[in-house]
Enzyme design. Sequence first.
Site, mmCIF file in Angstrom:
data_model
loop_
_atom_site.group_PDB
_atom_site.id
_atom_site.type_symbol
_atom_site.label_atom_id
_atom_site.label_comp_id
_atom_site.label_asym_id
_atom_site.label_seq_id
_atom_site.Cartn_x
_atom_site.Cartn_y
_atom_site.Cartn_z
ATOM 1 N N HIS A 14 -49.966 38.006 -59.669
ATOM 2 C CA HIS A 14 -49.378 38.805 -58.728
ATOM 3 C C HIS A 14 -49.251 40.191 -59.422
ATOM 4 C CE1 HIS A 14 -45.939 37.312 -61.647
ATOM 5 N NE2 HIS A 14 -45.405 38.485 -61.425
ATOM 6 N N GLN A 16 -48.602 41.343 -67.759
ATOM 7 C CA GLN A 16 -47.576 40.279 -67.824
ATOM 8 C C GLN A 16 -48.482 38.953 -67.875
ATOM 9 O OE1 GLN A 16 -45.018 38.731 -64.489
ATOM 10 N NE2 GLN A 16 -43.587 39.391 -65.696
ATOM 11 N N GLU A 60 -43.596 34.259 -70.479
ATOM 12 C CA GLU A 60 -44.233 35.196 -70.238
ATOM 13 C C GLU A 60 -44.127 36.219 -71.439
ATOM 14 O OE1 GLU A 60 -42.197 36.352 -66.527
ATOM 15 O OE2 GLU A 60 -41.495 38.156 -67.434
ATOM 16 N N HIS A 76 -45.899 45.870 -63.540
ATOM 17 C CA HIS A 76 -46.906 45.007 -64.197
ATOM 18 C C HIS A 76 -47.931 44.371 -63.206
ATOM 19 C CE1 HIS A 76 -43.530 42.147 -62.924
ATOM 20 N NE2 HIS A 76 -44.553 41.313 -62.695
ATOM 21 N N GLU A 115 -44.335 41.479 -56.617
ATOM 22 C CA GLU A 115 -42.900 41.405 -56.923
ATOM 23 C C GLU A 115 -42.407 42.905 -56.795
ATOM 24 O OE1 GLU A 115 -42.737 39.854 -60.934
ATOM 25 O OE2 GLU A 115 -40.741 40.194 -60.998
HETATM 26 N N1 CMX Z 1 -51.550 34.927 -54.854
HETATM 27 C C1 CMX Z 1 -52.124 35.006 -53.772
HETATM 28 N N2 CMX Z 1 -52.154 33.892 -52.768
HETATM 29 C C2 CMX Z 1 -51.231 32.954 -53.165
HETATM 30 C C3 CMX Z 1 -50.791 32.675 -54.312
HETATM 31 C C4 CMX Z 1 -50.673 33.990 -55.178
HETATM 32 N N3 CMX Z 1 -50.143 33.966 -56.559
HETATM 33 N N4 CMX Z 1 -49.920 31.820 -54.454
HETATM 34 C C5 CMX Z 1 -50.182 30.933 -53.396
HETATM 35 N N5 CMX Z 1 -50.923 31.830 -52.649
HETATM 36 C C6 CMX Z 1 -51.537 31.198 -51.217
HETATM 37 C C7 CMX Z 1 -52.326 29.990 -51.330
HETATM 38 O O1 CMX Z 1 -53.427 30.186 -51.808
HETATM 39 C C8 CMX Z 1 -52.161 29.176 -50.014
HETATM 40 O O2 CMX Z 1 -53.120 29.798 -49.170
HETATM 41 P P1 CMX Z 1 -53.536 28.770 -48.187
HETATM 42 O O3 CMX Z 1 -52.592 28.261 -47.152
HETATM 43 O O4 CMX Z 1 -54.433 29.919 -47.283
HETATM 44 O O5 CMX Z 1 -54.329 27.711 -48.753
HETATM 45 C C9 CMX Z 1 -50.600 29.790 -49.619
HETATM 46 O O6 CMX Z 1 -50.295 30.796 -50.459
HETATM 47 C C10 CMX Z 1 -49.479 28.767 -50.045
HETATM 48 O O7 CMX Z 1 -49.920 28.379 -51.512
HETATM 49 P P2 CMX Z 1 -49.482 26.880 -52.167
HETATM 50 O O8 CMX Z 1 -50.316 26.854 -53.140
HETATM 51 O O9 CMX Z 1 -48.967 25.984 -51.139
HETATM 52 O O10 CMX Z 1 -48.002 27.327 -52.881
HETATM 53 P P3 CMX Z 1 -46.556 27.438 -52.609
HETATM 54 O O11 CMX Z 1 -46.518 27.924 -50.881
HETATM 55 O O12 CMX Z 1 -45.930 26.124 -52.744
HETATM 56 O O13 CMX Z 1 -46.042 28.506 -53.192
HETATM 57 C C11 CMX Z 1 -45.530 31.066 -53.508
HETATM 58 C C12 CMX Z 1 -46.633 29.986 -53.132
HETATM 59 C C13 CMX Z 1 -45.938 32.346 -53.322
HETATM 60 C C14 CMX Z 1 -44.395 30.881 -52.317
HETATM 61 C C15 CMX Z 1 -44.869 30.550 -54.879
HETATM 62 O O14 CMX Z 1 -45.747 30.684 -55.842
HETATM 63 C C16 CMX Z 1 -43.730 31.555 -55.186
HETATM 64 O O15 CMX Z 1 -42.468 31.366 -54.653
HETATM 65 N N6 CMX Z 1 -43.799 32.568 -56.069
HETATM 66 C C17 CMX Z 1 -42.893 33.456 -56.436
HETATM 67 C C18 CMX Z 1 -41.919 33.160 -57.852
HETATM 68 C C19 CMX Z 1 -43.321 33.150 -58.894
HETATM 69 O O16 CMX Z 1 -44.129 33.332 -58.664
HETATM 70 N N7 CMX Z 1 -42.861 33.015 -60.015
HETATM 71 C C20 CMX Z 1 -43.503 33.072 -61.314
HETATM 72 C C21 CMX Z 1 -43.693 34.525 -61.831
HETATM 73 C C22 CMX Z 1 -42.250 35.274 -62.436
HETATM 74 C C23 CMX Z 1 -42.303 36.508 -62.836
HETATM 75 O O17 CMX Z 1 -43.096 37.215 -62.380
HETATM 76 O O18 CMX Z 1 -41.504 36.520 -63.826
HETATM 77 CO CO CO Z 2 -43.870 39.277 -62.567
#
Ligand code: CMX
Ligand code: CO
Length: 136
Positions: free
Chosen positions: A82, A58, A47, A11, A132
Amino acid sequence: MTAPQLTEIDHVAIAVQDLSSAIDWYASMFGATVEHREVVERDGVEEALLKVADSYIQLLTPTRDDSPVAKWLEKNGEGIHHVGYRVAAVGEVLDSYVAAGGRAIDAAPRPGSRGTTVAFLHPKGAYGTLIELVQE
Ligand code: CMX
Ligand code: CO
């Protein structure tokens, strides 16, 4: 070189403010229909999966303020959040990714939506893309 581990695009996830509006938009613009809709408590998201050939769009919206998608929307606005790649065995791909120096978010595989097993890889060090891994 390792053997190819990403077998298909599962996705492309798009973060939206209003899930129903986004679903309606895809329906009216492209005739796309919802194949699956789910609240994923653990991730704080609701979602909707719209099927495109063997893959999905998604559409994602946060269900609570501390959802990662709420934080992302506040910072970036709506857009691609993502990419989900299908793999045969998520644990094996995760382990080899970490062993090769990649940065994982999940230390071990966990449940995803529609009964899948998933693991997220950090966007830092992955060309700015939250990845993912999805095992059906
Ligand atoms: N894509 C690209 N870059 C991303 C991002 C994304 N989706 N999310 C965060 N970032 C970047 C930010 O821009 C930031 O970069 P800088 O340091 O250069 O500014 C850095 O990563 C840290 O981001 P943050 O805003 O401080 O956010 P967190 O670290 O708190 O969280 C992340 C980021 C990825 C660890 C968190 O979103 C996560 O754990 N994601 C996994 C779970 C998820 O997304 N669940 C929802 C979807 C569920 C599904 O698909 O079913
Ligand atoms: Co997903």
